[in-house]
Design an enzyme around this catalytic site. Structure first.
Site, PDB file in Angstrom:
ATOM      1  N   GLY A 184       4.972   2.717  -9.190  1.00 43.65           N
ATOM      2  CA  GLY A 184       4.363   3.684  -8.300  1.00 43.65           C
ATOM      3  C   GLY A 184       3.639   4.591  -9.027  1.00 43.65           C
ATOM      4  O   GLY A 184       3.237   5.809  -8.970  1.00 43.65           O
ATOM      5  N   HIS A 228       2.905  -4.078   9.828  1.00 47.63           N
ATOM      6  CA  HIS A 228       1.654  -4.622   8.853  1.00 47.63           C
ATOM      7  C   HIS A 228       0.427  -5.314   9.601  1.00 47.63           C
ATOM      8  O   HIS A 228      -0.352  -5.772   9.257  1.00 47.63           O
ATOM      9  CB  HIS A 228       2.097  -5.816   7.922  1.00 47.63           C
ATOM     10  CG  HIS A 228       3.072  -5.078   6.855  1.00 47.63           C
ATOM     11  ND1 HIS A 228       2.897  -4.071   6.213  1.00 47.63           N
ATOM     12  CD2 HIS A 228       3.997  -5.726   6.390  1.00 47.63           C
ATOM     13  CE1 HIS A 228       3.574  -3.721   5.200  1.00 47.63           C
ATOM     14  NE2 HIS A 228       4.498  -4.843   5.422  1.00 47.63           N
ATOM     15  N   CYS A 269       0.893  -1.283   0.031  1.00 46.68           N
ATOM     16  CA  CYS A 269      -0.070   0.042   0.121  1.00 46.68           C
ATOM     17  C   CYS A 269       0.786   1.145   0.012  1.00 46.68           C
ATOM     18  O   CYS A 269       0.362   2.566   0.169  1.00 46.68           O
ATOM     19  CB  CYS A 269      -1.003   0.068   1.231  1.00 46.68           C
ATOM     20  SG  CYS A 269      -2.461  -1.033   0.817  1.00 46.68           S
ATOM     21  N   GLY A 270       2.524   1.130  -0.047  1.00 47.89           N
ATOM     22  CA  GLY A 270       3.142   2.238  -0.005  1.00 47.89           C
ATOM     23  C   GLY A 270       3.856   2.442   1.238  1.00 47.89           C
ATOM     24  O   GLY A 270       4.298   3.596   1.600  1.00 47.89           O
ATOM     25  N   THR A 271       4.060   1.309   2.128  1.00 42.64           N
ATOM     26  CA  THR A 271       4.924   1.205   3.065  1.00 42.64           C
ATOM     27  C   THR A 271       5.977   2.148   3.101  1.00 42.64           C
ATOM     28  O   THR A 271       6.871   2.844   3.796  1.00 42.64           O
ATOM     29  CB  THR A 271       5.109  -0.206   3.586  1.00 42.64           C
ATOM     30  OG1 THR A 271       4.123  -1.019   3.323  1.00 42.64           O
ATOM     31  CG2 THR A 271       5.591  -0.104   5.030  1.00 42.64           C
TER      32      THR A 271
HETATM   33  P1  A3P Z   1       3.521  -0.593  -7.465  1.00 41.23           P
HETATM   34  O1  A3P Z   1       3.931  -2.107  -7.607  1.00 41.23           O
HETATM   35  O2  A3P Z   1       1.870  -0.350  -7.848  1.00 41.23           O
HETATM   36  O3  A3P Z   1       4.512   0.260  -8.372  1.00 41.23           O
HETATM   37  P2  A3P Z   1       5.143  -1.467  -0.262  1.00 41.23           P
HETATM   38  O4  A3P Z   1       6.219  -0.116   0.081  1.00 41.23           O
HETATM   39  O5  A3P Z   1       4.067  -1.193   0.786  1.00 41.23           O
HETATM   40  O6  A3P Z   1       5.655  -2.575  -0.249  1.00 41.23           O
HETATM   41  O7  A3P Z   1       4.428  -0.781  -1.486  1.00 41.23           O
HETATM   42  C1  A3P Z   1       4.989  -0.808  -2.711  1.00 41.23           C
HETATM   43  C2  A3P Z   1       4.442  -0.156  -3.841  1.00 41.23           C
HETATM   44  O8  A3P Z   1       4.558   1.175  -3.389  1.00 41.23           O
HETATM   45  C3  A3P Z   1       4.709  -0.384  -5.123  1.00 41.23           C
HETATM   46  O9  A3P Z   1       3.749  -0.137  -6.143  1.00 41.23           O
HETATM   47  C4  A3P Z   1       6.032   0.692  -5.477  1.00 41.23           C
HETATM   48  O10 A3P Z   1       6.213   0.919  -6.766  1.00 41.23           O
HETATM   49  C5  A3P Z   1       5.348   1.763  -4.522  1.00 41.23           C
HETATM   50  N1  A3P Z   1       6.527   2.891  -4.123  1.00 41.23           N
HETATM   51  C6  A3P Z   1       7.376   2.694  -3.550  1.00 41.23           C
HETATM   52  N2  A3P Z   1       8.267   3.850  -3.321  1.00 41.23           N
HETATM   53  C7  A3P Z   1       7.571   4.816  -3.651  1.00 41.23           C
HETATM   54  C8  A3P Z   1       7.417   6.132  -3.912  1.00 41.23           C
HETATM   55  N3  A3P Z   1       8.501   6.652  -3.292  1.00 41.23           N
HETATM   56  N4  A3P Z   1       6.536   6.734  -4.443  1.00 41.23           N
HETATM   57  C9  A3P Z   1       5.258   6.225  -4.901  1.00 41.23           C
HETATM   58  N5  A3P Z   1       5.271   4.960  -5.041  1.00 41.23           N
HETATM   59  C10 A3P Z   1       6.196   4.312  -4.188  1.00 41.23           C
END
Ligand code: A3P
Length: 280
Positions: free
Chosen positions: A248, A90, A27-29
């Site tokens: 992203g 999580h 979700c953008g952790t």
């Molecule tokens: P996508 O697979 O849709 O690109 P988490 O960090 O919870 O594992 O989530 C990973 C998701 O957040 C991935 O999405 C990743 O590309 C995106 N992500 C990671 N860093 C980011 C950033 N700085 N800005 C926007 N999205 C980011």
């Protein structure tokens, strides 16, 4: 996962000045960790010589329940961190270690459109173990039936959502899409919530912009630390630093999911969240 959660429940001692970043995987952790770290440490580091230029966001904010690489004594590592601790989890709210929500510490919850979360998860899983491949159909069925890593997607969101409505000064509820559309506004909101609002002087010098820029997908993915190396070796799974970054983007699900699947997922999520005030 269960072992880590059980251990955290037995050993984690919450402190009132903890800041806990709570998410479901994908979700953008990583983004939230970077933003919260940059905001809360901005008086300590210069943006031109910042730890996030050389350290992975997953490394600068440890999970409560997921051991850091190479550590057999994760609980002791977490306990030894100086206050105020910036931690991540999580875990669903109902499984947080006793006292976590009542001790007064602040929780920031980040969620994301379930369709994009599922697509992101599928890509992530398929990169983790060599030779392992999950189809969209199989991933969809599991997600739809509530088989997600930390429980059903909707229950996870709802627990934090309800708490954010009941105690807005303690739980801040954010959406990935909201940060994408106006990162500056979210960074200011986050700083305010964490008790470190941007001063007039900082606003004039562009500190909020610096945080947004440093934590942007483009900036983070351009750094060597986020391209090579391993975050946490676990059994036969190697979490490479780059696996936390893919596209992203908002709405990438259209490239991986049928319209029928999307409608089915939207409809179950809508049904499960009905009456809560939370919408995607
Ligand atoms: P996508 O697979 O849709 O690109 P988490 O960090 O919870 O594992 O989530 C990973 C998701 O957040 C991935 O999405 C990743 O590309 C995106 N992500 C990671 N860093 C980011 C950033 N700085 N800005 C926007 N999205 C980011």
């Amino acid at each position: 996962m269960l072992e880590g959660i059980l251990l955290a429940q037995q050993t984690f001692k919450p402190r009132a000045d903890n800041v806990i970043l709570a998410t479901q995987p994908k979700c953008g952790t990583t983004w939230l960790k970077a933003l919260a770290f940059a905001i809360t440490n901005r008086s300590r580091y210069d943006f031109s010589d910042h730890p996030l230029l050389t350290r992975h966001p997953q490394h600068v904010v440890p999970f409560i329940e997921i051991p850091t690489a190479g550590s057999d004594h994760h609980a002791a590592v977490i306990e030894a961190l100086p206050s105020p601790r910036l931690l991540a989890t999580h875990m669903p709210m109902s499984l947080l270690p006793p006292g976590t929500t009542s001790c007064g510490c602040r929780v920031v919850y980040l969620c994301r459109d379930p369709k994009d979360t599922l697509v992101s998860r599928l890509h992530f899983e398929n990169k983790l173990v060599e030779g392992f491949s999950l189809s969209m159909d199989a991933a969809f069925s599991m997600f739809y039936e509530g088989f997600s890593p930390y429980g059903p997607f909707w229950d996870h969101c709802l627990e934090y959502w309800r708490e954010s409505v009941a105690r807005p000064n303690t739980v801040l509820f954010l959406k990935y899409e909201e940060i994408k559309s106006d990162p500056m506004q979210v960074v200011r909101k986050l700083a305010e919530f964490l008790g470190v609002p941007f001063t007039q002087e900082e606003e004039s010098s562009g500190a909020a912009q610096e945080v947004v820029k440093l934590c942007s997908f483009e900036k983070l993915t351009s750094l060597q630390v986020n391209q090579v190396g391993v975050v946490r070796p676990r059994n036969n799974v190697r979490l490479s630093n780059s696996v936390f970054y893919r596209k992203g983007e908002v709405g990438d699900w259209v490239n991986h999911m049928s319209q029928e699947m999307a409608e089915k997922l939207d409809s179950i999520v809508q049904h499960k969240l009905q009456g809560s005030g939370l919408v995607f």
